[in-house]
Scaffold this active site. Structure first.
Site, mmCIF file in Angstrom:
data_model
loop_
_atom_site.group_PDB
_atom_site.id
_atom_site.type_symbol
_atom_site.label_atom_id
_atom_site.label_comp_id
_atom_site.label_asym_id
_atom_site.label_seq_id
_atom_site.Cartn_x
_atom_site.Cartn_y
_atom_site.Cartn_z
ATOM 1 N N ASP A 1 27.489 0.333 -4.751
ATOM 2 C CA ASP A 1 27.690 1.138 -5.949
ATOM 3 C C ASP A 1 28.837 2.125 -5.785
ATOM 4 O O ASP A 1 29.667 2.290 -6.679
ATOM 5 C CB ASP A 1 26.403 1.888 -6.301
ATOM 6 C CG ASP A 1 26.572 2.774 -7.522
ATOM 7 O OD1 ASP A 1 27.013 2.267 -8.568
ATOM 8 O OD2 ASP A 1 26.280 3.981 -7.420
ATOM 9 N N HIS B 1 0.840 -1.193 0.000
ATOM 10 C CA HIS B 1 0.000 0.000 0.000
ATOM 11 C C HIS B 1 0.877 1.246 0.000
ATOM 12 O O HIS B 1 1.878 1.286 0.719
ATOM 13 C CB HIS B 1 -0.879 0.040 1.256
ATOM 14 C CG HIS B 1 -1.912 -1.020 1.286
ATOM 15 N ND1 HIS B 1 -1.659 -2.287 1.764
ATOM 16 C CD2 HIS B 1 -3.203 -1.013 0.891
ATOM 17 C CE1 HIS B 1 -2.755 -3.016 1.659
ATOM 18 N NE2 HIS B 1 -3.716 -2.268 1.136
#
Length: 156
Positions: free
Chosen positions: A130, A80
């Site tokens: 990263d 949700h």
């Protein structure tokens, strides 16, 4: 009581959980990701931060984790959309030279924030990877887990 998958309808098709009858309560979830950095990356640690040409690794990972937590319903199909009241991330290097990322998500809502906390911790871990991969690809995202959740039907 028999346990069943909550995201399947009576015909076993994917379905969003109907929360319309649930009460709004304060819900808090804490998740943790652990990233193992090789020695050549740990050697770059100065104080509580690793600084690269891309910028400060942990500070960037904190921002990325918060952004990821806020976008959870866009990434996980049956979550949700919620307006989180708060999201905090902390990053520490433990004695085993593991980067411990902790994400705490909080909301007053009809649904919990476990997925937001898990997503925040995961995105922060991926950001550490990263930003450090130029130094080594021997980085391991060891685990991501729910540490605790309160509010709603049950606590963990």
């Amino acid at each position: 009581m028999e346990k069943k998958f909550t995201h399947l309808d009576k015909d076993n098709n994917p379905s969003m959980v109907d929360i319309s009858e649930k009460k709004v309560t304060e819900r808090v979830a804490v998740a943790e990701s652990i990233v193992v950095l090789p020695d050549e990356v740990i050697e770059l640690l100065t104080g509580d931060e690793i600084t690269t040409k891309k910028g400060p690794v942990f500070q960037t990972a904190i921002i990325a984790g918060i952004m990821g937590a806020k976008k959870t319903s866009e990434l996980i199909p049956l979550c949700h959309p919620i307006g989180m009241d708060n999201c905090q991330l902390s990053i520490k290097v433990n004695d085993q030279h593991e980067v411990v990322i902790r994400c705490t998500a909080k909301v007053n809502s009809k649904t919990g924030v476990e997925m937001e906390a898990l997503t925040g911790a995961s995105v922060a871990a991926l950001t550490v990877y990263d930003m450090c991969k130029a130094f080594s690809h021997d980085i391991i995202i060891k685990e991501t887990k729910l540490v605790s959740k309160t509010g709603g039907k049950s606590d963990y």
